[in-house]
Motif scaffolding. Structure first.
Motif, PDB file in Angstrom:
ATOM      1  N   GLU A  89      23.445   7.218 -85.761  1.00  0.00           N
ATOM      2  CA  GLU A  89      22.827   7.437 -87.077  1.00  0.00           C
ATOM      3  C   GLU A  89      23.285   6.424 -88.123  1.00  0.00           C
ATOM      4  O   GLU A  89      22.884   6.514 -89.285  1.00  0.00           O
ATOM      5  N   TYR A  90      24.133   5.469 -87.742  1.00  0.00           N
ATOM      6  CA  TYR A  90      24.683   4.530 -88.721  1.00  0.00           C
ATOM      7  C   TYR A  90      23.872   3.239 -88.777  1.00  0.00           C
ATOM      8  O   TYR A  90      23.273   2.813 -87.784  1.00  0.00           O
ATOM      9  N   SER A  91      23.873   2.640 -89.953  1.00  0.00           N
ATOM     10  CA  SER A  91      23.155   1.381 -90.159  1.00  0.00           C
ATOM     11  C   SER A  91      23.924   0.547 -91.177  1.00  0.00           C
ATOM     12  O   SER A  91      24.921   0.998 -91.759  1.00  0.00           O
ATOM     13  N   SER A  92      23.469  -0.676 -91.385  1.00  0.00           N
ATOM     14  CA  SER A  92      24.012  -1.560 -92.407  1.00  0.00           C
ATOM     15  C   SER A  92      25.528  -1.729 -92.283  1.00  0.00           C
ATOM     16  O   SER A  92      26.058  -1.821 -91.190  1.00  0.00           O
ATOM     17  N   MET A  93      26.238  -1.723 -93.413  1.00  0.00           N
ATOM     18  CA  MET A  93      27.673  -1.998 -93.405  1.00  0.00           C
ATOM     19  C   MET A  93      28.479  -0.895 -92.739  1.00  0.00           C
ATOM     20  O   MET A  93      29.573  -1.146 -92.227  1.00  0.00           O
ATOM     21  N   SER A  94      27.971   0.327 -92.730  1.00  0.00           N
ATOM     22  CA  SER A  94      28.683   1.412 -92.047  1.00  0.00           C
ATOM     23  C   SER A  94      28.780   1.109 -90.556  1.00  0.00           C
ATOM     24  O   SER A  94      29.839   1.272 -89.940  1.00  0.00           O
ATOM     25  N   PHE A  95      27.667   0.638 -89.992  1.00  0.00           N
ATOM     26  CA  PHE A  95      27.682   0.246 -88.577  1.00  0.00           C
ATOM     27  C   PHE A  95      28.582  -0.967 -88.371  1.00  0.00           C
ATOM     28  O   PHE A  95      29.314  -1.055 -87.374  1.00  0.00           O
ATOM     29  N   ALA A  96      28.540  -1.908 -89.318  1.00  0.00           N
ATOM     30  CA  ALA A  96      29.348  -3.125 -89.192  1.00  0.00           C
ATOM     31  C   ALA A  96      30.838  -2.800 -89.187  1.00  0.00           C
ATOM     32  O   ALA A  96      31.624  -3.470 -88.497  1.00  0.00           O
ATOM     33  N   LEU A  97      31.260  -1.782 -89.945  1.00  0.00           N
ATOM     34  CA  LEU A  97      32.670  -1.405 -89.968  1.00  0.00           C
ATOM     35  C   LEU A  97      33.115  -0.887 -88.604  1.00  0.00           C
ATOM     36  O   LEU A  97      34.236  -1.161 -88.153  1.00  0.00           O
ATOM     37  N   TYR A  98      32.246  -0.119 -87.928  1.00  0.00           N
ATOM     38  CA  TYR A  98      32.572   0.312 -86.561  1.00  0.00           C
ATOM     39  C   TYR A  98      32.656  -0.888 -85.624  1.00  0.00           C
ATOM     40  O   TYR A  98      33.516  -0.956 -84.737  1.00  0.00           O
ATOM     41  N   TRP A  99      31.741  -1.782 -85.826  1.00  0.00           N
ATOM     42  CA  TRP A  99      31.670  -3.006 -85.029  1.00  0.00           C
ATOM     43  C   TRP A  99      32.958  -3.819 -85.183  1.00  0.00           C
ATOM     44  O   TRP A  99      33.573  -4.241 -84.200  1.00  0.00           O
ATOM     45  N   LEU A 100      33.383  -4.014 -86.438  1.00  0.00           N
ATOM     46  CA  LEU A 100      34.621  -4.745 -86.700  1.00  0.00           C
ATOM     47  C   LEU A 100      35.829  -3.998 -86.153  1.00  0.00           C
ATOM     48  O   LEU A 100      36.736  -4.593 -85.567  1.00  0.00           O
ATOM     49  N   GLY A 101      35.845  -2.676 -86.358  1.00  0.00           N
ATOM     50  CA  GLY A 101      36.968  -1.870 -85.884  1.00  0.00           C
ATOM     51  C   GLY A 101      37.105  -1.902 -84.375  1.00  0.00           C
ATOM     52  O   GLY A 101      38.219  -1.988 -83.835  1.00  0.00           O
ATOM     53  N   GLU A 102      35.971  -1.852 -83.674  1.00  0.00           N
ATOM     54  CA  GLU A 102      36.010  -1.870 -82.207  1.00  0.00           C
ATOM     55  C   GLU A 102      36.627  -3.167 -81.688  1.00  0.00           C
ATOM     56  O   GLU A 102      37.519  -3.156 -80.825  1.00  0.00           O
ATOM     57  N   TYR A 103      36.183  -4.296 -82.227  1.00  0.00           N
ATOM     58  CA  TYR A 103      36.702  -5.568 -81.744  1.00  0.00           C
ATOM     59  C   TYR A 103      38.121  -5.835 -82.228  1.00  0.00           C
ATOM     60  O   TYR A 103      38.903  -6.501 -81.540  1.00  0.00           O
ATOM     61  N   ALA A 104      38.480  -5.306 -83.402  1.00  0.00           N
ATOM     62  CA  ALA A 104      39.875  -5.415 -83.857  1.00  0.00           C
ATOM     63  C   ALA A 104      40.786  -4.641 -82.913  1.00  0.00           C
ATOM     64  O   ALA A 104      41.903  -5.087 -82.603  1.00  0.00           O
ATOM     65  N   ASN A 105      40.322  -3.496 -82.425  1.00  0.00           N
ATOM     66  CA  ASN A 105      41.108  -2.718 -81.461  1.00  0.00           C
ATOM     67  C   ASN A 105      41.205  -3.430 -80.116  1.00  0.00           C
ATOM     68  O   ASN A 105      42.241  -3.378 -79.455  1.00  0.00           O
ATOM     69  N   VAL A 106      40.118  -4.085 -79.707  1.00  0.00           N
ATOM     70  CA  VAL A 106      40.158  -4.856 -78.460  1.00  0.00           C
ATOM     71  C   VAL A 106      41.196  -5.974 -78.579  1.00  0.00           C
ATOM     72  O   VAL A 106      42.014  -6.189 -77.668  1.00  0.00           O
ATOM     73  N   LEU A 107      41.176  -6.696 -79.709  1.00  0.00           N
ATOM     74  CA  LEU A 107      42.170  -7.751 -79.921  1.00  0.00           C
ATOM     75  C   LEU A 107      43.584  -7.178 -79.952  1.00  0.00           C
ATOM     76  O   LEU A 107      44.521  -7.792 -79.427  1.00  0.00           O
ATOM     77  N   LEU A 108      43.733  -5.996 -80.559  1.00  0.00           N
ATOM     78  CA  LEU A 108      45.054  -5.361 -80.616  1.00  0.00           C
ATOM     79  C   LEU A 108      45.564  -5.047 -79.215  1.00  0.00           C
ATOM     80  O   LEU A 108      46.730  -5.302 -78.893  1.00  0.00           O
ATOM     81  N   MET A 109      44.697  -4.496 -78.367  1.00  0.00           N
ATOM     82  CA  MET A 109      45.113  -4.155 -77.014  1.00  0.00           C
ATOM     83  C   MET A 109      45.430  -5.412 -76.196  1.00  0.00           C
ATOM     84  O   MET A 109      46.360  -5.418 -75.385  1.00  0.00           O
ATOM     85  N   CYS A 110      44.668  -6.483 -76.401  1.00  0.00           N
ATOM     86  CA  CYS A 110      44.994  -7.755 -75.739  1.00  0.00           C
ATOM     87  C   CYS A 110      46.359  -8.255 -76.200  1.00  0.00           C
ATOM     88  O   CYS A 110      47.160  -8.750 -75.393  1.00  0.00           O
ATOM     89  N   THR A 111      46.630  -8.105 -77.493  1.00  0.00           N
ATOM     90  CA  THR A 111      47.914  -8.533 -78.045  1.00  0.00           C
ATOM     91  C   THR A 111      49.057  -7.695 -77.500  1.00  0.00           C
ATOM     92  O   THR A 111      50.120  -8.223 -77.151  1.00  0.00           O
ATOM     93  N   LEU A 112      48.856  -6.376 -77.407  1.00  0.00           N
ATOM     94  CA  LEU A 112      49.906  -5.510 -76.881  1.00  0.00           C
ATOM     95  C   LEU A 112      50.204  -5.827 -75.423  1.00  0.00           C
ATOM     96  O   LEU A 112      51.362  -5.776 -74.991  1.00  0.00           O
ATOM     97  N   ASN A 113      49.167  -6.149 -74.643  1.00  0.00           N
ATOM     98  CA  ASN A 113      49.409  -6.575 -73.267  1.00  0.00           C
ATOM     99  C   ASN A 113      50.309  -7.806 -73.237  1.00  0.00           C
ATOM    100  O   ASN A 113      51.253  -7.882 -72.445  1.00  0.00           O
ATOM    101  N   ALA A 114      50.014  -8.765 -74.116  1.00  0.00           N
ATOM    102  CA  ALA A 114      50.803  -9.996 -74.161  1.00  0.00           C
ATOM    103  C   ALA A 114      52.224  -9.734 -74.645  1.00  0.00           C
ATOM    104  O   ALA A 114      53.189 -10.278 -74.092  1.00  0.00           O
ATOM    105  N   VAL A 115      52.376  -8.887 -75.662  1.00  0.00           N
ATOM    106  CA  VAL A 115      53.685  -8.648 -76.269  1.00  0.00           C
ATOM    107  C   VAL A 115      54.582  -7.800 -75.362  1.00  0.00           C
ATOM    108  O   VAL A 115      55.774  -8.101 -75.196  1.00  0.00           O
ATOM    109  N   LEU A 116      54.043  -6.762 -74.772  1.00  0.00           N
ATOM    110  CA  LEU A 116      54.870  -5.803 -74.038  1.00  0.00           C
ATOM    111  C   LEU A 116      55.231  -6.267 -72.635  1.00  0.00           C
ATOM    112  O   LEU A 116      56.284  -5.880 -72.105  1.00  0.00           O
ATOM    113  N   PHE A 117      54.368  -7.066 -72.008  1.00  0.00           N
ATOM    114  CA  PHE A 117      54.605  -7.401 -70.604  1.00  0.00           C
ATOM    115  C   PHE A 117      54.670  -8.901 -70.306  1.00  0.00           C
ATOM    116  O   PHE A 117      55.197  -9.283 -69.264  1.00  0.00           O
TER     117      PHE A 117
END
Length: 348
Positions: free
Chosen positions: A242-270
């Motif tokens: 049901e989301y559109s415009s910037m509301s959808f974009a915030l989910y979009w940004l949040g999803e990829y920021a979390n992906v980058l975070l998990m990639c970073t945690l893999n690098a940092v922890l192991f």
């Protein structure tokens, strides 16, 4: 940085405030720019896997395609369903995006280059990443639509399931490093394997849980093959329907920021974080942030590779993997690692 501002005549309080604000803005802007770039890179990777061209029109080699998509989303009308809970509907994507940014406060980009060098940095990351489910659940409920609600329930169950396994995996890392501090965990990996390899991941006892952490990170971020929260045949776009415009974009940004975070945690922890792969003096002339970004890129490539090639799980398979496979193995590994460390006198 605080000391530098003090040399300009600022009091300690104002120097600390200014340096902290500058650090926050630097990380936030760099992260959002990185999101635009990795979306472009991921689309290019998917195209290469499928023998297609990918973005190649907007800007040189198509590099401005992500910015064009962002502008398009920004200019769209924000549509709020008439039967939705307006307040919660609008605040849900803000929660998701904000939480995705907050976790980066304790990530070390180099020795001493960390916004908040706290002793419980790993616990902070685990706590903040757990809060991301609130934005998803609130979005599903506030939309007052059955498919977003079903998706939100799926996402909540999925995140909780794999958070438990991730928690046990992190206990193994903390036991071996002897600290919750992120810088301390990285420094504990210096010369860890055979006296010259800077990585927990190549330790025979820790390698299996490094693989489990990578898979759990994909499930935690709802990436393929665990993207059941937006299964086209059942839930369309899932909790974002049901989301559109910037509301959808915030989910979009949040999803990829979390992906980058998990990639970073893999690098940092192991895999040594900002340390070079091996403990060899000439390699330390390369800035640590370069090594960290190279490792993040490798893990992001793996994320994209899996999404392009592995078919989606059924939901019962996803939950069975989390509860019946990863949970007992990760719990057993805590006993195995702690027993080994006790036997070898690591805790003495």
């Amino acid at each position: 940085m605080t000391e530098r501002f003090q040399t300009w005549g600022m009091s300690y309080e104002w120097a600390w405030f200014t340096s902290t604000l500058a650090g926050i803005l630097m990380i936030s802007l760099l992260l959002m720019l990185s999101v635009a770039m990795i979306i472009y890179a991921e689309r290019k990777l998917w195209a290469a896997f499928a023998l297609r061209r990918g973005p190649n029109v907007v800007g040189p080699w198509g590099v401005l395609q992500s910015f064009a998509d962002g502008l398009k989303v920004f200019l769209q009308e924000t549509i709020i369903p008439s039967a939705s809970n307006r307040g919660l509907f609008l605040i849900a994507p803000i929660i998701t995006f904000t939480v995705a940014l907050m976790a980066w406060a304790v990530i070390p980009f180099n020795s001493g280059a960390v916004l908040a060098d706290i002793n419980v940095g790993l616990l902070y990351v685990l706590a903040i990443s757990s809060l991301g489910v609130y934005g998803v659940v609130i979005a599903g409920w506030a939309s007052n639509s059955k498919y977003p609600f079903f998706s939100a329930m799926r996402a909540a169950a999925q995140m909780i399931s794999y958070e438990v396994s991730i928690g046990f995996i992190l206990i193994c890392v903390v036991l071996w490093a002897g600290t919750f501090n992120m810088l301390g965990i990285i420094e504990a990996q210096k010369g860890h394997v055979l006296g010259f390899v800077n990585a927990f991941g190549l330790n025979p006892l820790l390698f299996p849980i490094a693989v489990m952490f990578l898979i759990s990170a994909m499930a935690e971020t709802a990436r393929a093959p665990f993207d059941l929260t937006e299964a086209e045949s059942e839930l369309v776009a899932g909790y974002q329907t049901e989301y559109s415009s910037m509301s959808f974009a915030l989910y979009w940004l949040g999803e990829y920021a979390n992906v980058l975070l998990m990639c970073t945690l893999n690098a940092v922890l192991f895999w040594g974080g900002y340390l070079p792969p091996v403990d060899w003096a000439p390699l330390y002339y390369v800035p640590g942030i370069i090594w960290l970004f190279a490792k993040i890129w490798i893990f992001f490539f793996i994320f994209a590779w899996v999404k392009a090639t592995v078919p989606r799980y059924r939901y019962d398979q996803l939950m069975r993997l989390g509860w019946k496979v990863f949970l007992p193995i990760s719990l057993f590994w805590v006993f195995l690692v702690s027993g080994y460390l006790m036997y070898t006198g690591h805790f003495a």
